[in-house]
Design an enzyme around this catalytic site. Structure first.
Site, PDB file in Angstrom:
ATOM      1  N   GLU A  75       0.823  -1.211   0.000  1.00  0.00           N
ATOM      2  CA  GLU A  75       0.000   0.000   0.000  1.00  0.00           C
ATOM      3  C   GLU A  75       0.855   1.258   0.000  1.00  0.00           C
ATOM      4  OE1 GLU A  75      -3.111  -0.114   2.898  1.00  0.00           O
ATOM      5  OE2 GLU A  75      -3.741  -2.101   2.272  1.00  0.00           O
ATOM      6  N   ASP A 106      -3.390  -1.358  12.361  1.00  0.00           N
ATOM      7  CA  ASP A 106      -4.194  -2.511  11.963  1.00  0.00           C
ATOM      8  C   ASP A 106      -3.342  -3.735  12.244  1.00  0.00           C
ATOM      9  OD1 ASP A 106      -5.746  -4.470  10.905  1.00  0.00           O
ATOM     10  OD2 ASP A 106      -5.808  -3.688   8.851  1.00  0.00           O
ATOM     11  N   LYS A 164     -15.843  -1.919   3.516  1.00  0.00           N
ATOM     12  CA  LYS A 164     -15.179  -2.214   2.246  1.00  0.00           C
ATOM     13  C   LYS A 164     -16.235  -2.770   1.301  1.00  0.00           C
ATOM     14  CE  LYS A 164     -10.620  -3.575   4.062  1.00  0.00           C
ATOM     15  NZ  LYS A 164      -9.852  -4.729   4.599  1.00  0.00           N
TER      16      LYS A 164
HETATM   17  C1  2PG Z   1      -6.955  -4.147   5.646  1.00  0.00           C
HETATM   18  C2  2PG Z   1      -6.713  -3.937   4.175  1.00  0.00           C
HETATM   19  C3  2PG Z   1      -6.220  -2.561   3.900  1.00  0.00           C
HETATM   20  P1  2PG Z   1      -6.448  -5.982   2.608  1.00  0.00           P
HETATM   21  O1  2PG Z   1      -6.630  -5.201   6.204  1.00  0.00           O
HETATM   22  O2  2PG Z   1      -7.537  -3.290   6.284  1.00  0.00           O
HETATM   23  O3  2PG Z   1      -5.071  -2.239   4.686  1.00  0.00           O
HETATM   24  O4  2PG Z   1      -5.866  -4.906   3.644  1.00  0.00           O
HETATM   25  O5  2PG Z   1      -7.072  -5.234   1.498  1.00  0.00           O
HETATM   26  O6  2PG Z   1      -5.270  -6.803   2.189  1.00  0.00           O
HETATM   27  O7  2PG Z   1      -7.458  -6.778   3.375  1.00  0.00           O
HETATM   28 MG    MG Z   2      -7.671  -4.522   8.164  1.00  0.00          MG
END
Ligand code: 2PG
Ligand code: MG
Length: 426
Positions: free
Chosen positions: A204, A241, A334
């Site tokens: 990221e 996180d 998300k």
């Molecule tokens: C998370 C995300 C973004 P990923 O864990 O919050 O940092 O990671 O998209 O790999 O789940």
């Molecule tokens: Mg996360």
């Protein structure tokens, strides 16, 4: 009001160079909208399933079946549907897929189409997406959570904690928060380089650090804030996180970097000690998605002081959020975890009903798609997480926020940082 006249899809490539689904909606009156599916690396087991082709080509990650589903079955089902009726479009997508985890047509296909419809509806109304979603409601810019060091599944587990982030409680605007973060990001990079601990950037865009312990990341972050001439806690605070589902193996939390294995109680004690020692205002997924007891205990112990965010723990599910029973006090939103915008919005509404905070979030695999910034502003979600402060799939989103803040001008509601993090911001 206008119907969907055409739906197209294609395979494009995400920020990790992996295939992903792009969908494009065209309305009868000629408006267009486009949506791209992001992809996670540290995923919760309850997420909508991506449809990937398997086999050997492209590591099995190709999305030709998902694309075929959009231009075949989904197109046939949606042609003629009213583009502005997002709830009806999403309901149709869910029914058509017919599985509880979206595995038949793929959450990646569904979320791309859902997003493309939202964009087409906004274009039809000749409005930016955030305004289309907000209607007449006044809105504010969200408070950014920005990664400085990356670890966990995004950096081959070089450190166990996945995201070391900053939040700027003292900043007076979104633009100011970005400016302060830019200073901290620079300072953090310079510190690592000086010690020979800078190993590039993680997925990221945060620095890929050679720390000797996970706690060292916290100390380095505080040092970087000071080097940048800002006050740790008051101006710039820390957010983590832990992505602890990734650490849970054989009945314990494995901190590979420190060659230690912790019980839930030991991890809880360690996190409480960190909260005492460092200006931390938010911790996401402090425990594994299955460790409800520890999540509840930690929320009881620290929930009045810090934000405790469920990501893998809630997977943007309204149902899971309503059944939280005192675990966490905030939820990550998300859209691709849920599969459609309507389900994502339902989770945000459930959070509001339960007094939980929310943060709209990108994934570790991203693209130039900036929709999530519009969702945060348009739905009134007061926080946003899109990764670090480098690489254009991240910067495109921060920069979009700057444009929206400028367009809103004096019509914007007060920027919520000081309201959300008052003690840190004093
Ligand atoms: C998370 C995300 C973004 P990923 O864990 O919050 O940092 O990671 O998209 O790999 O789940
Ligand atoms: Mg996360």
């Amino acid at each position: 009001m206008s119907g969907i006249a055409e739906l197209r899809a294609r395979r494009i490539w995400d920020s990790r160079g992996r295939p992903t689904v792009e969908a494009e909606v065209l309305t009868a009156s000629g408006a267009r909208g486009r949506g791209i599916a992001p992809a996670g690396a540290s995923t919760g087991s309850g997420e909508a399933r991506e449809l990937r082709d398997g086999g050997t080509a492209l590591g099995g990650l190709d999305v030709q079946r998902a694309v075929r589903g959009v231009i075949g079955e989904i197109r046939a089902a949606l042609l003629g549907s009213e583009v502005a009726d997002q709830a009806a479009v999403d309901r149709r997508l869910i029914e058509l897929d017919g599985t509880p985890d979206k595995s038949r047509l793929g959450g990646n296909a569904l979320v791309a189409v859902s997003l493309a419809c939202a964009h087409a509806a906004a274009a039809e109304a000749d409005l930016p997406l955030w305004r289309h979603l907000a209607g007449e409601q006044p809105v504010a810019l969200p408070v950014p959570q920005i990664q400085i060091f990356g670890g966990g599944a995004h950096a081959r587990a070089r450190v166990d904690v996945q995201d070391y982030m900053v939040i700027c409680p003292g900043a007076g605007s979104f633009a100011e928060a970005l400016e302060w973060t830019a200073e901290v990001y620079r300072a953090a990079g310079a510190r690592l380089a000086k010690r020979g601990a800078l190993q590039g950037v993680a997925d990221e865009g945060g620095y890929w650090p050679a720390f000797k312990s996970n706690e060292e990341g916290l100390a380095e972050l505080v040092g970087a804030i000071e080097d940048a001439g800002l006050r740790p806690g008051a101006d710039v605070a820390l957010a983590l996180d832990v992505a602890a589902s990734q650490l849970w193996r054989a009945g314990a939390y494995q901190l590979a970097l420190e060659n230690r294995s912790l019980s839930s109680e030991q991890l809880l004690a360690m996190l409480l000690r960190w909260v005492e020692r460092y200006p931390i205002v938010s911790i996401e997924d402090p425990f594994a998605e299955t460790d409800r007891t520890a999540m509840q205990a930690f929320t009881r112990a620290a929930g009045d002081r810090i934000q405790i965010v469920g990501d893998d723990y809630f997977v943007t599910s309204e149902r899971r959020l309503r059944a939280a029973a005192g675990a966490c006090n905030a939820v990550l939103l998300k859209p691709n975890q849920a599969g459609t915008l309507t389900e994502t919005l339902a989770c945000w509404n459930a959070a509001r009903d339960s007094g939980y905070r929310a943060i709209v979030s990108a994934r570790s695999g991203e693209t130039e798609d900036v929709s999530i910034v519009h969702l945060a502003v348009g739905w009134g979600v007061p926080q946003l997480k899109v990764g670090s402060f480098s690489r254009s799939e991240r910067m495109a989103k921060w920069n979009e926020g700057i444009r929206i803040e400028e367009a809103l001008g004096a019509r914007a509601l007060p920027y919520p940082a000081r309201r959300l993090f008052p003690r840190a911001g004093r």
